[in-house]
Design a protein around this motif. Structure first.
Motif, PDB file in Angstrom:
ATOM      1  N   VAL A 128     -15.779  -7.028  -0.974  1.00  0.00           N
ATOM      2  CA  VAL A 128     -14.773  -7.560  -0.045  1.00  0.00           C
ATOM      3  C   VAL A 128     -13.461  -7.827  -0.772  1.00  0.00           C
ATOM      4  N   VAL A 129     -13.540  -8.356  -1.991  1.00  0.00           N
ATOM      5  CA  VAL A 129     -12.322  -8.566  -2.787  1.00  0.00           C
ATOM      6  C   VAL A 129     -11.630  -7.224  -3.040  1.00  0.00           C
ATOM      7  N   GLY A 130     -12.415  -6.218  -3.402  1.00  0.00           N
ATOM      8  CA  GLY A 130     -11.838  -4.893  -3.610  1.00  0.00           C
ATOM      9  C   GLY A 130     -11.196  -4.342  -2.356  1.00  0.00           C
ATOM     10  N   GLY A 131     -11.847  -4.549  -1.204  1.00  0.00           N
ATOM     11  CA  GLY A 131     -11.271  -4.091   0.057  1.00  0.00           C
ATOM     12  C   GLY A 131      -9.964  -4.792   0.380  1.00  0.00           C
ATOM     13  N   VAL A 132      -9.889  -6.094   0.108  1.00  0.00           N
ATOM     14  CA  VAL A 132      -8.660  -6.850   0.350  1.00  0.00           C
ATOM     15  C   VAL A 132      -7.526  -6.325  -0.528  1.00  0.00           C
ATOM     16  N   ILE A 133      -7.839  -6.042  -1.789  1.00  0.00           N
ATOM     17  CA  ILE A 133      -6.809  -5.523  -2.699  1.00  0.00           C
ATOM     18  C   ILE A 133      -6.245  -4.198  -2.177  1.00  0.00           C
ATOM     19  N   ALA A 134      -7.141  -3.275  -1.813  1.00  0.00           N
ATOM     20  CA  ALA A 134      -6.683  -1.987  -1.286  1.00  0.00           C
ATOM     21  C   ALA A 134      -5.910  -2.175   0.009  1.00  0.00           C
ATOM     22  N   GLY A 135      -6.363  -3.075   0.878  1.00  0.00           N
ATOM     23  CA  GLY A 135      -5.670  -3.324   2.136  1.00  0.00           C
ATOM     24  C   GLY A 135      -4.263  -3.859   1.928  1.00  0.00           C
ATOM     25  N   LEU A 136      -4.095  -4.763   0.965  1.00  0.00           N
ATOM     26  CA  LEU A 136      -2.768  -5.313   0.682  1.00  0.00           C
ATOM     27  C   LEU A 136      -1.827  -4.234   0.164  1.00  0.00           C
ATOM     28  N   VAL A 137      -2.348  -3.358  -0.682  1.00  0.00           N
ATOM     29  CA  VAL A 137      -1.523  -2.274  -1.222  1.00  0.00           C
ATOM     30  C   VAL A 137      -1.040  -1.370  -0.094  1.00  0.00           C
ATOM     31  N   TYR A 138      -1.955  -0.971   0.797  1.00  0.00           N
ATOM     32  CA  TYR A 138      -1.565  -0.056   1.869  1.00  0.00           C
ATOM     33  C   TYR A 138      -0.742  -0.754   2.934  1.00  0.00           C
ATOM     34  N   ARG A 139      -0.910  -2.054   3.090  1.00  0.00           N
ATOM     35  CA  ARG A 139      -0.057  -2.766   4.040  1.00  0.00           C
ATOM     36  C   ARG A 139       1.392  -2.759   3.560  1.00  0.00           C
ATOM     37  N   SER A 140       1.576  -2.957   2.254  1.00  0.00           N
ATOM     38  CA  SER A 140       2.935  -2.929   1.710  1.00  0.00           C
ATOM     39  C   SER A 140       3.536  -1.533   1.824  1.00  0.00           C
ATOM     40  N   LEU A 141       2.715  -0.504   1.640  1.00  0.00           N
ATOM     41  CA  LEU A 141       3.221   0.867   1.775  1.00  0.00           C
ATOM     42  C   LEU A 141       3.587   1.175   3.213  1.00  0.00           C
ATOM     43  N   ASP A 142       2.739   0.771   4.152  1.00  0.00           N
ATOM     44  CA  ASP A 142       3.008   1.043   5.567  1.00  0.00           C
ATOM     45  C   ASP A 142       4.254   0.318   6.051  1.00  0.00           C
ATOM     46  N   SER A 143       4.464  -0.923   5.581  1.00  0.00           N
ATOM     47  CA  SER A 143       5.603  -1.705   6.066  1.00  0.00           C
ATOM     48  C   SER A 143       6.933  -1.140   5.584  1.00  0.00           C
ATOM     49  N   GLY A 144       6.898  -0.416   4.469  1.00  0.00           N
ATOM     50  CA  GLY A 144       8.152   0.129   3.955  1.00  0.00           C
ATOM     51  C   GLY A 144       8.334   1.597   4.222  1.00  0.00           C
ATOM     52  N   ARG A 145       7.407   2.216   4.949  1.00  0.00           N
ATOM     53  CA  ARG A 145       7.480   3.656   5.198  1.00  0.00           C
ATOM     54  C   ARG A 145       8.273   3.935   6.453  1.00  0.00           C
ATOM     55  N   PRO A 146       9.289   4.795   6.387  1.00  0.00           N
ATOM     56  CA  PRO A 146      10.092   5.102   7.572  1.00  0.00           C
ATOM     57  C   PRO A 146       9.426   6.149   8.437  1.00  0.00           C
ATOM     58  N   SER A 147       9.809   6.179   9.686  1.00  0.00           N
ATOM     59  CA  SER A 147       9.406   7.264  10.583  1.00  0.00           C
ATOM     60  C   SER A 147      10.668   7.848  11.198  1.00  0.00           C
ATOM     61  N   ARG A 148      10.615   9.119  11.579  1.00  0.00           N
ATOM     62  CA  ARG A 148      11.799   9.805  12.072  1.00  0.00           C
ATOM     63  C   ARG A 148      11.692  10.073  13.574  1.00  0.00           C
TER      64      ARG A 148
END
Length: 334
Positions: free
Chosen positions: A234-254
């Motif tokens: 679960v700790v590992g899942g949270v770490i991966a989730g936080l990383v991808y949340r930061s990537l998704d929040s900064g990713r633009p769409s056209r």
């Protein structure tokens, strides 16, 4: 003048009033998670306990079972079958938090039902006297119960890293439009590889419900050490989730040649936002030769196209995609 009243009863089952197909509800998605977990544990754990020298390696069997379950049930529930994946997906903003507990309960029940079936089959064989030993040999452990005597700290660290990698592959494969057809294979083969690596350390964990399924019928030490095989993944899942949340929040769409912030919509676990669907239905229809954003009453509002469209849960629609987004009903927390 006669007034006609439209009620929900007038809408065919599985079809929304705007003509789009309605996604499965939380109960259906939870059942799919339970059935998928049952499949993974029954096939994988059974191979681990009963495999012969001529059989396929149990780690590969586990991986292939995950591939099959994701292909068969992923379009309904999102294809988690692992609490670490569910929690990581929720942290990443791709699964609604209200789905997490039902998913976890369904996954545990499906896994324990599978191990219970194996126990029942083994108990019917009069030549087998130590069934608990069979389950103990397939259970996850550390210290003296590790195949190579790895201590608690080593086991915890490797389980965290392995779970983070698995969840990262799941989230990453589901985000790539061109590679979504291969997402089940990416996740399943990664799971098989991680299990092979962890065999001498913890006997292959990564999935808390897999650890629970064997520990329930094993010797007492398995349940005593089970906490690690829930906490670390679960700790590992949270770490991966936080990383991808930061990537998704900064990713633009056209949209229409302009870059706007990406706003994921829909629930890739199969749930469709009724409010979004209603708003879409109320949008005026664009005249031929004009953009949908130039339609009367649209106000020139640009809707982000989104770049995390779900692979498994994209539903057929009549004029628009009712399941925008990747694995969340809400994308970033609304």
């Amino acid at each position: 003048m006669t007034h006609h009243t439209t009620t929900a009863d007038a809408v065919p089952t599985g079809t929304a009033q705007d003509g789009t197909r309605r996604a499965p509800g939380l109960a259906a998605r939870s059942i799919a998670e339970g059935v998928g977990s049952f499949l993974v544990i029954l096939v994988g754990l059974g191979a681990t306990m009963l495999a012969t020298e001529t059989s396929l390696q149990p780690t590969l069997v586990f991986g292939f079972a995950v591939v099959a379950a994701m292909i068969a049930f992923g379009h309904v529930s999102g294809g988690h079958f692992n609490p670490a994946v569910t929690v990581g997906s929720a942290v990443a903003g791709r699964t609604d938090w209200k789905s997490v507990l039902p998913y976890l309960v369904a996954q545990v029940l499906g896994a324990v039902a599978a191990s219970g079936l194996i126990w029942l089959v083994l108990s019917a064989n009069a030549q087998l006297s130590d069934i608990g030993g069979f389950f103990s040999s397939a259970s996850n452990g550390f210290g003296e119960h590790s195949a190579a005597q790895f201590p608690l700290t080593s086991a915890f660290l490797l389980e965290v890293v392995a779970a983070a990698l698995l969840v990262a592959v799941f989230l990453g494969a589901r985000s790539q439009r061109g590679g979504r057809d291969l997402a089940p294979f990416a996740v399943g083969l990664t799971y098989a590889g991680l299990l092979s690596f962890l065999l001498p350390v913890t006997n292959g964990g990564v999935n808390p419900v897999r650890s629970t399924a064997s520990a329930v019928f094993a010797e007492p030490w398995a349940l005593q050490q089970l906490w690690l095989f829930w906490a670390a993944p679960v700790v590992g899942g949270v770490i991966a989730g936080l990383v991808y949340r930061s990537l998704d929040s900064g990713r633009p769409s056209r949209t229409e040649g302009k870059t706007v912030p990406a706003t994921p919509h829909g629930d890739s676990d199969g749930a469709v936002h009724q409010q979004d669907a209603q708003q879409d239905a109320e949008q005026p229809v664009a005249q031929p030769g004009t953009s949908q954003y130039d339609a009367p009453g649209a106000g020139g509002t640009e809707r982000p196209a989104g770049d995390a469209e779900s692979f498994f849960d994209a539903l057929p629609s009549s004029g628009h995609d009712a399941s925008r987004g990747d694995d969340s009903p809400s994308g970033p927390v609304r």
